[in-house]
Design a protein around this motif. Structure first.
Motif, short mmCIF file in Angstrom:
data_model
loop_
_atom_site.label_atom_id
_atom_site.label_comp_id
_atom_site.label_asym_id
_atom_site.label_seq_id
_atom_site.Cartn_x
_atom_site.Cartn_y
_atom_site.Cartn_z
N ALA A 8 -99.93 50.88 -57.78
CA ALA A 8 -100.61 50.81 -59.09
C ALA A 8 -99.63 51.21 -60.17
N ILE A 9 -99.57 50.43 -61.26
CA ILE A 9 -98.65 50.77 -62.36
C ILE A 9 -99.36 50.65 -63.71
N ASP A 10 -99.22 51.69 -64.52
CA ASP A 10 -99.61 51.62 -65.92
C ASP A 10 -98.29 51.49 -66.69
N TRP A 11 -98.00 50.27 -67.16
CA TRP A 11 -96.67 49.98 -67.74
C TRP A 11 -96.84 49.75 -69.24
N GLY A 12 -96.40 50.74 -70.01
CA GLY A 12 -96.74 50.77 -71.43
C GLY A 12 -95.63 50.36 -72.36
N VAL A 20 -98.17 55.07 -55.59
CA VAL A 20 -98.30 54.36 -54.31
C VAL A 20 -99.63 54.83 -53.70
N ILE A 21 -100.52 53.86 -53.47
CA ILE A 21 -101.89 54.21 -53.10
C ILE A 21 -102.17 53.83 -51.64
N GLY A 22 -102.67 54.80 -50.89
CA GLY A 22 -103.02 54.55 -49.49
C GLY A 22 -104.51 54.39 -49.31
N SER A 23 -104.93 54.44 -48.07
CA SER A 23 -106.35 54.16 -47.79
C SER A 23 -107.24 55.22 -48.45
N PRO A 63 -98.80 44.71 -52.21
CA PRO A 63 -99.02 44.13 -53.54
C PRO A 63 -98.98 45.19 -54.65
N VAL A 64 -98.82 44.69 -55.87
CA VAL A 64 -98.69 45.56 -57.04
C VAL A 64 -99.72 45.14 -58.09
N ILE A 65 -100.45 46.10 -58.64
CA ILE A 65 -101.41 45.81 -59.72
C ILE A 65 -100.96 46.58 -60.96
N ILE A 66 -100.79 45.87 -62.06
CA ILE A 66 -100.23 46.46 -63.29
C ILE A 66 -101.21 46.33 -64.44
N CYS A 67 -101.38 47.40 -65.22
CA CYS A 67 -102.12 47.29 -66.48
C CYS A 67 -101.20 47.77 -67.61
N GLY A 68 -101.61 47.50 -68.85
CA GLY A 68 -100.86 48.00 -70.01
C GLY A 68 -100.03 46.93 -70.69
N ALA A 287 -108.62 54.65 -60.71
CA ALA A 287 -109.89 54.05 -60.27
C ALA A 287 -109.99 52.60 -60.74
N GLY A 288 -109.53 52.35 -61.98
CA GLY A 288 -109.58 50.98 -62.52
C GLY A 288 -108.62 50.05 -61.79
N LEU A 289 -107.44 50.54 -61.47
CA LEU A 289 -106.46 49.70 -60.76
C LEU A 289 -106.90 49.49 -59.30
#
Lengths: 301, 301
Positions: A8-12, A20-23, A63-68, A287-289
């Motif tokens: 998960a990345i918040d890239w501003g 890095v998110i696990g189960s 996989p990678v999920i990015i917001c911002g 939580a959102g990512l």
């Protein structure tokens, strides 16, 4: 490290934060740095990402999920705004999907409002996290910051949102304007903050003619810099809260943000008669990512 | 050069303007330069003055009358404020008199208001010039600028005055804030200016949440930089005019100031239903300093 589910990345604008998110949503590792839209050209994002992920030994099948702002024009790749008339979860369906170094990457879009013109990128993910966590579809959210956001969510859609440059104005006025000479240092006098709030509470139309009181008050009434800085902040936050009264006057405000500033907003809203619940920004971003991961990646696995 | 009556100086924060005045108020010579309170220490003023006056061949028996920030704390010598409850002409009686290089010098004080705290230095001299020229004792005066002043004069006293940081905010927001990227260049679109005025006319309480529209409007509605700059100016001047409506709504506003900015205020006030008369700032400064010469020096000759 356990095999992670996703990154998960918040890239501003000026920095990024990566988890890095696990189960079960467990944070297995995290990283941050001063690299954002201001310093990176679009073509530099993939190499920057791979360098980070290989230093953390993250396989290319993760996989990678990015917001911002990475999804803004001038960021990595433009993820066109969804409009605030759409259900907010369509942020996920409208994510831009790409392959970067054999890795699947999703970049979430921001939300645009036509009338009056307004945009957000990043805040929508925190709000999605909040809706997911609380299983709610209606709320009023305030995200204090350089550019504060006020958001009313109704029936899972953003009904209306406003942006105030309060944090940026405070920085400019206290450091670069004629008021700077009397706002030096980092002291803070609560009495000044409340006096500023009161000025805006009783005479909200006088914002434009109240700022100079910071200087004149220091000259004529010997206010110290801590009082003057806090008075300036009280004027600015007070003006924002009077302009956004329709959000908070009848409902609980969910306040998301960094602790010191959120504390000022909490104090101000409570002083003006609002009811406030404080929430942790990082928790909501994750939580959102994570909800994005569930919506975008898991169905395909 | 004919023997002058006196030397008039408006000595400000960042510069000075000097006029050599002959009989009947005729300007015999003038000079200006980038030396003011920001660059001069108190002890440097006398030498700077003598250098200027000797380069103009002004004898030491010619007196000098000074208004502006030279009389502020940190200027040449502090000339303590008169209060706005005193008749305005007491600015002359309260001038600080000194001998500098065998020359008589008078430094005029500014005016302070207790509630709400406010100060001016320099504007009072222009207002005195206006009262003298028109032989009036009652008026509403607006002096647009970096720090705009609104002044109501009744019965020869300043009944009330307000200061708005409008010019300084425009400079900071258009050059140093997130709005800067969409306010580049020097173009100006009147339609943007009127749209900004309209936004404040119809929703004066929304100033705090309107600034970001400059950026969002450029992103979503493709406004060009000229429109965006003018819209920002319309919001700022509009907010000032809504905050000062009690001054101009029922009376003629005498507008004193530099031509381009005063033109914007003229246009905005007229658009909002005010009545305006434009006045030349330099003429009024000279009239105010000449009245000082008459009050302070001539009786002693």
């Amino acid at each position: 490290m356990t095999q992670p589910d996703f990154v998960a990345i918040d890239w501003g604008t000026s920095s990024f934060r990566l988890w890095v998110i696990g189960s079960g949503g467990k944070v297995l590792a995290q990283e941050s740095g001063p690299f954002g839209m201001q310093t990176l050209s679009p073509v530099e994002y993939p190499a920057m990402l791979e360098r980070l992920l290989s230093s953390l030994a993250i396989n290319t099948n993760i996989p990678v999920i990015i917001c911002g702002m990475a999804g803004a024009r001038g960021g990595w790749i433009e993820a066109p705004y969804v409009t605030n008339t759409q259900p907010l979860h369509e942020v996920y369906e409208s994510a831009v999907s790409l392959t970067s170094g054999r890795r699947r990457v999703w970049i979430l879009p921001g939300v645009a409002q036509a009338q009056p013109a307004n945009v957000m990128r990043g805040e929508e993910t925190q709000i999605l996290g909040f809706l997911k966590q609380t299983n709610s579809t209606d709320c009023v959210v305030c995200l204090p910051g350089t550019h504060s956001k006020w958001v009313r969510v109704a029936n899972g859609r953003i009904k209306h949102f406003d942006t105030a440059l309060t944090g940026e104005q405070f920085a400019l006025l206290s450091q670069n304007s004629v008021l700077g000479a009397v706002c030096t240092g980092s002291d803070w006098d609560d009495a000044g903050f409340l006096a500023g709030l009161d000025r805006m509470r009783t005479q909200p139309a006088q914002f434009s003619t109240s700022l100079f009181e910071v200087r004149a008050g220091a000259l004529l009434e010997d206010h110290n810099p801590g009082w003057s800085r806090a008075y300036l902040s009280g004027l600015l936050i007070g003006a924002e809260l009077m302009a956004t009264q329709s959000y908070w006057s009848d409902e609980i405000t969910f306040l998301i943000g960094a602790s010191e500033l959120a504390q000022c907003y909490d104090q101000a809203l409570t002083y003006l008669g609002g009811r406030v619940r404080r929430l942790n920004a990082e928790t909501l971003t994750l939580a959102g990512l994570r909800a994005g991961f569930t919506a975008l990646v898991q169905p395909a696995n």
